[in-house]
Design an enzyme around this catalytic site. Structure first.
Site, PDB file in Angstrom:
ATOM      1  N   HIS A  13       0.869  -1.196   0.000  1.00  9.08           N
ATOM      2  CA  HIS A  13       0.000   0.000   0.000  1.00  9.08           C
ATOM      3  C   HIS A  13       0.900   1.239   0.000  1.00  9.08           C
ATOM      4  O   HIS A  13       1.486   1.597   1.021  1.00  9.08           O
ATOM      5  CB  HIS A  13      -0.906   0.016   1.240  1.00  9.08           C
ATOM      6  CG  HIS A  13      -1.868   1.165   1.236  1.00  9.08           C
ATOM      7  ND1 HIS A  13      -3.219   1.001   1.436  1.00  9.08           N
ATOM      8  CD2 HIS A  13      -1.695   2.499   1.061  1.00  9.08           C
ATOM      9  CE1 HIS A  13      -3.828   2.166   1.380  1.00  9.08           C
ATOM     10  NE2 HIS A  13      -2.917   3.099   1.161  1.00  9.08           N
ATOM     11  N   HIS A  15       1.634   5.398  -1.713  1.00  3.75           N
ATOM     12  CA  HIS A  15       1.285   6.579  -2.511  1.00  3.75           C
ATOM     13  C   HIS A  15       2.554   7.142  -3.137  1.00  3.75           C
ATOM     14  O   HIS A  15       3.470   7.551  -2.414  1.00  3.75           O
ATOM     15  CB  HIS A  15       0.630   7.648  -1.629  1.00  3.75           C
ATOM     16  CG  HIS A  15      -0.657   7.187  -1.041  1.00  3.75           C
ATOM     17  ND1 HIS A  15      -1.865   7.351  -1.676  1.00  3.75           N
ATOM     18  CD2 HIS A  15      -0.932   6.514   0.101  1.00  3.75           C
ATOM     19  CE1 HIS A  15      -2.831   6.824  -0.936  1.00  3.75           C
ATOM     20  NE2 HIS A  15      -2.289   6.296   0.148  1.00  3.75           N
ATOM     21  N   LEU A  16       2.593   7.153  -4.464  1.00  9.89           N
ATOM     22  CA  LEU A  16       3.765   7.683  -5.164  1.00  9.89           C
ATOM     23  C   LEU A  16       3.497   9.035  -5.815  1.00  9.89           C
ATOM     24  O   LEU A  16       4.444   9.692  -6.251  1.00  9.89           O
ATOM     25  CB  LEU A  16       4.230   6.694  -6.248  1.00  9.89           C
ATOM     26  CG  LEU A  16       4.936   5.429  -5.769  1.00  9.89           C
ATOM     27  CD1 LEU A  16       5.177   4.472  -6.932  1.00  9.89           C
ATOM     28  CD2 LEU A  16       6.258   5.767  -5.074  1.00  9.89           C
ATOM     29  N   ARG A  17       2.217   9.425  -5.927  1.00 11.81           N
ATOM     30  CA  ARG A  17       1.846  10.672  -6.629  1.00 11.81           C
ATOM     31  C   ARG A  17       2.367  10.653  -8.075  1.00 11.81           C
ATOM     32  O   ARG A  17       2.514   9.596  -8.661  1.00 11.81           O
ATOM     33  CB  ARG A  17       2.355  11.925  -5.890  1.00 11.81           C
ATOM     34  CG  ARG A  17       2.180  11.912  -4.369  1.00 11.81           C
ATOM     35  CD  ARG A  17       0.758  11.900  -3.899  1.00 11.81           C
ATOM     36  NE  ARG A  17       0.680  12.188  -2.479  1.00 11.81           N
ATOM     37  CZ  ARG A  17      -0.245  11.706  -1.668  1.00 11.81           C
ATOM     38  NH1 ARG A  17      -1.180  10.882  -2.112  1.00 11.81           N
ATOM     39  NH2 ARG A  17      -0.257  12.028  -0.399  1.00 11.81           N
ATOM     40  N   ASN A  41      -5.016   7.426  -6.143  1.00  7.71           N
ATOM     41  CA  ASN A  41      -5.688   8.697  -5.807  1.00  7.71           C
ATOM     42  C   ASN A  41      -4.892   9.912  -6.277  1.00  7.71           C
ATOM     43  O   ASN A  41      -4.506  10.774  -5.505  1.00  7.71           O
ATOM     44  CB  ASN A  41      -6.010   8.790  -4.307  1.00  7.71           C
ATOM     45  CG  ASN A  41      -4.787   8.771  -3.404  1.00  7.71           C
ATOM     46  OD1 ASN A  41      -3.746   8.212  -3.757  1.00  7.71           O
ATOM     47  ND2 ASN A  41      -4.887   9.395  -2.241  1.00  7.71           N
ATOM     48  N   LYS A  99      -9.360  -0.032  -5.952  1.00  4.16           N
ATOM     49  CA  LYS A  99      -9.368   0.647  -4.652  1.00  4.16           C
ATOM     50  C   LYS A  99     -10.671   1.404  -4.443  1.00  4.16           C
ATOM     51  O   LYS A  99     -11.087   2.199  -5.290  1.00  4.16           O
ATOM     52  CB  LYS A  99      -8.192   1.629  -4.580  1.00  4.16           C
ATOM     53  CG  LYS A  99      -8.114   2.461  -3.304  1.00  4.16           C
ATOM     54  CD  LYS A  99      -7.744   1.635  -2.091  1.00  4.16           C
ATOM     55  CE  LYS A  99      -7.887   2.403  -0.782  1.00  4.16           C
ATOM     56  NZ  LYS A  99      -6.700   3.136  -0.390  1.00  4.16           N
ATOM     57  N   HIS A 136     -10.536   1.503   1.652  1.00  4.24           N
ATOM     58  CA  HIS A 136     -10.346   2.511   2.686  1.00  4.24           C
ATOM     59  C   HIS A 136     -11.590   2.379   3.561  1.00  4.24           C
ATOM     60  O   HIS A 136     -12.649   2.900   3.227  1.00  4.24           O
ATOM     61  CB  HIS A 136     -10.204   3.926   2.111  1.00  4.24           C
ATOM     62  CG  HIS A 136      -9.911   4.929   3.182  1.00  4.24           C
ATOM     63  ND1 HIS A 136      -8.686   5.514   3.357  1.00  4.24           N
ATOM     64  CD2 HIS A 136     -10.681   5.384   4.198  1.00  4.24           C
ATOM     65  CE1 HIS A 136      -8.711   6.304   4.415  1.00  4.24           C
ATOM     66  NE2 HIS A 136      -9.925   6.243   4.947  1.00  4.24           N
ATOM     67  N   HIS A 174      -4.724  -0.518   5.856  1.00  4.07           N
ATOM     68  CA  HIS A 174      -4.254   0.247   7.020  1.00  4.07           C
ATOM     69  C   HIS A 174      -5.187   0.118   8.231  1.00  4.07           C
ATOM     70  O   HIS A 174      -5.749   1.107   8.700  1.00  4.07           O
ATOM     71  CB  HIS A 174      -4.006   1.718   6.673  1.00  4.07           C
ATOM     72  CG  HIS A 174      -5.020   2.362   5.746  1.00  4.07           C
ATOM     73  ND1 HIS A 174      -6.363   2.350   5.984  1.00  4.07           N
ATOM     74  CD2 HIS A 174      -4.850   3.037   4.578  1.00  4.07           C
ATOM     75  CE1 HIS A 174      -6.973   3.005   5.003  1.00  4.07           C
ATOM     76  NE2 HIS A 174      -6.071   3.424   4.149  1.00  4.07           N
ATOM     77  N   LEU A 218      -4.972   9.170   7.950  1.00  6.74           N
ATOM     78  CA  LEU A 218      -6.310   8.578   8.012  1.00  6.74           C
ATOM     79  C   LEU A 218      -6.248   7.131   7.538  1.00  6.74           C
ATOM     80  O   LEU A 218      -5.598   6.869   6.527  1.00  6.74           O
ATOM     81  CB  LEU A 218      -7.274   9.381   7.130  1.00  6.74           C
ATOM     82  CG  LEU A 218      -7.639  10.762   7.698  1.00  6.74           C
ATOM     83  CD1 LEU A 218      -8.403  11.583   6.678  1.00  6.74           C
ATOM     84  CD2 LEU A 218      -8.456  10.620   8.983  1.00  6.74           C
ATOM     85  N   ASP A 246       1.452   2.681   3.522  1.00  8.10           N
ATOM     86  CA  ASP A 246       0.625   3.878   3.326  1.00  8.10           C
ATOM     87  C   ASP A 246       1.486   5.135   3.358  1.00  8.10           C
ATOM     88  O   ASP A 246       1.000   6.217   3.710  1.00  8.10           O
ATOM     89  CB  ASP A 246      -0.511   3.967   4.357  1.00  8.10           C
ATOM     90  CG  ASP A 246      -1.632   4.896   3.882  1.00  8.10           C
ATOM     91  OD1 ASP A 246      -1.682   5.220   2.688  1.00  8.10           O
ATOM     92  OD2 ASP A 246      -2.446   5.305   4.728  1.00  8.10           O
ATOM     93  N   HIS A 250       3.347  14.592   1.664  1.00  5.70           N
ATOM     94  CA  HIS A 250       2.744  15.931   1.579  1.00  5.70           C
ATOM     95  C   HIS A 250       3.849  16.907   1.936  1.00  5.70           C
ATOM     96  O   HIS A 250       4.658  16.627   2.830  1.00  5.70           O
ATOM     97  CB  HIS A 250       1.612  16.096   2.591  1.00  5.70           C
ATOM     98  CG  HIS A 250       0.403  15.254   2.298  1.00  5.70           C
ATOM     99  ND1 HIS A 250      -0.595  15.650   1.431  1.00  5.70           N
ATOM    100  CD2 HIS A 250       0.044  14.026   2.740  1.00  5.70           C
ATOM    101  CE1 HIS A 250      -1.530  14.706   1.371  1.00  5.70           C
ATOM    102  NE2 HIS A 250      -1.164  13.706   2.147  1.00  5.70           N
ATOM    103  N   ALA A 262      -3.717  14.813   5.584  1.00  7.27           N
ATOM    104  CA  ALA A 262      -3.510  13.522   6.240  1.00  7.27           C
ATOM    105  C   ALA A 262      -2.453  12.723   5.495  1.00  7.27           C
ATOM    106  O   ALA A 262      -2.509  12.612   4.271  1.00  7.27           O
ATOM    107  CB  ALA A 262      -4.821  12.743   6.258  1.00  7.27           C
TER     108      ALA A 262
HETATM  109  O1  DOR Z   1      -3.364   9.540   5.651  1.00  6.66           O
HETATM  110  C1  DOR Z   1      -3.688   9.251   4.514  1.00  6.66           C
HETATM  111  N1  DOR Z   1      -3.065   9.791   3.444  1.00  6.66           N
HETATM  112  N2  DOR Z   1      -4.706   8.417   4.337  1.00  6.66           N
HETATM  113  C2  DOR Z   1      -5.207   8.174   3.127  1.00  6.66           C
HETATM  114  O2  DOR Z   1      -6.139   7.424   3.036  1.00  6.66           O
HETATM  115  C3  DOR Z   1      -4.679   8.867   1.931  1.00  6.66           C
HETATM  116  C4  DOR Z   1      -3.300   9.295   2.137  1.00  6.66           C
HETATM  117  C5  DOR Z   1      -2.832  10.283   1.085  1.00  6.66           C
HETATM  118  O3  DOR Z   1      -3.087  10.040  -0.116  1.00  6.66           O
HETATM  119  O4  DOR Z   1      -2.216  11.280   1.438  1.00  6.66           O
HETATM  120 ZN    ZN Z   2      -3.307   5.115   1.506  1.00  3.12          ZN
END
Ligand code: DOR
Ligand code: ZN
Length: 344
Positions: A13, A15-17, A41, A99, A136, A174, A218, A246, A250, A262
């Site tokens: 799980h 996030h690479l953006r 996302n 997802k 989620h 998560h 989150l 996860d 940011h 988050a």
């Molecule tokens: O804390 C989180 N950040 N929870 C998520 O479900 C998404 C993630 C994000 O994409 O930043």
């Molecule tokens: Zn996530």
């Protein structure tokens, strides 16, 4: 020197953006992990197989020269996802899961599902194609207390969903509560990922000496009894529980804000954080299977063959990492860690 050598892990799980952020964060993951389930996302989200193929190409292009990494792609479920897309995804091979984000639950979830009951034709197609559904698992009803949103999701949505589609393979992502652990243990074809922050911290970390935005993710950190329940699950040797960081980048200013985003960034030192959590309950012997075996087994992929070594070395996590036009603050920035991955 005390060392620990493991089969190279995967991150189930992540996030690479995209764009410059992708280029900044991907090298961290590539150093520790062979593969990762990449979250869809983005803005706009990755909704179709064609979009996933293009995103996959951008990730492959960002892998540092001479390094190996395999992105495992996911599709973002919306109210308008067509069942035919699942058939196309199954044929495409590189899409490994779909997802589900409840609309409005978290970062870039505006296009998520407004009513899970609207997706039954897609779930039927997924069940037939044996395509895993990644959840989620939180309700978004503002009347529900933020600390109860996972538990209420399980009661209101997940139990009925699995009754309608008992053969559907599900990953509750998560997990943060004892209710989630109990549900996963009791339910066939259901697994869970667990993050380092939920193994190491309770909600006290959010308020230690003041407001700590870099511990906000989150689902939100829960009370200590829940942390202990998920730590027990992760270290139990049960193949239903496996590693998913996860890690969610940011920029510093978007976290340290009147309305902070988050997400915890852990790709820098994920394996070391997990090692510390497992060591805290004398379960280092259970780390390899959690990190490197149970994920590929669930996804029906081969286990990795190369290895990674951690050494017992105390080092200081940097205050921040270079990141586009601002800094990126890693989890537990500025503090000590007692394991260090030896990177080749
Ligand atoms: O804390 C989180 N950040 N929870 C998520 O479900 C998404 C993630 C994000 O994409 O930043
Ligand atoms: Zn996530």
């Amino acid at each position: 020197m005390e060392t620990l050598t493991l089969t190279r892990p995967d991150d189930w799980h992540l996030h690479l953006r995209d764009g410059e952020v992708l280029k900044a964060v991907l090298p961290h993951t590539v150093r520790q992990f062979a593969r990762a389930i990449v979250m869809p996302n983005l803005k706009p989200p990755v909704r179709t197989v064609a979009e996933a193929a293009a995103y996959r190409d951008r990730i492959l292009a960002a892998i540092p020269a001479g390094q190996q990494f395999e992105p495992l792609m996911t599709l973002y479920l919306t109210d308008n996802t067509r069942p035919e897309e699942i058939v196309t995804a199954r044929e495409a091979q590189f899409v490994k899961a779909v997802k589900y984000y409840p609309a409005g639950a978290t970062t870039n979830s505006d296009a998520g599902v407004t009513d899970i009951g609207k997706c039954d034709r897609v779930f039927e197609a997924m069940e037939q194609a044996d395509m895993p559904l990644l959840l989620h698992g939180e309700v978004t009803d503002p009347a529900v207390d933020i600390f109860d949103r996972e538990k209420v999701f399980i009661e209101k949505h997940l139990i009925p969903l699995k009754q309608r589609f008992p053969q559907l393979r599900v990953v509750l992502e998560h997990i943060t509560t004892s209710e989630a652990v109990d549900y996963v243990l009791a339910t066939d074809r259901t697994a869970a990922t667990i993050t380092p922050q939920h193994l190491l911290y309770s909600r006290n970390a959010l308020f230690q000496g003041g407001l700590r935005p870099h511990y906000f993710c989150l689902p939100i950190l829960k009370r200590e009894t829940h942390r202990q329940a998920i730590l027990r699950a992760a270290t139990s040797g049960n193949p239903k529980f496996f590693l998913g960081t996860d890690s969610a980048p940011h920029s510093r200013h978007s976290k340290e804000s009147a309305c902070g985003c988050a997400g915890c960034f852990s790709a820098l030192h994920a394996l070391e954080l997990y090692a510390e959590a497992f060591e805290s309950v004398n379960a280092l012997d259970k780390l390899e299977a959690f990190a490197s075996f149970y994920g590929p087994d669930f996804y029906q992929l081969p286990r990795n063959r190369d290895r990674i070594t951690l050494s017992k070395t105390t080092w200081r996590i940097p205050d921040q990492l270079p990141f586009v036009d601002d800094g990126l603050v890693p989890l537990r920035a500025g503090e000590a860690l007692t394991w260090k991955a030896l990177l080749n």
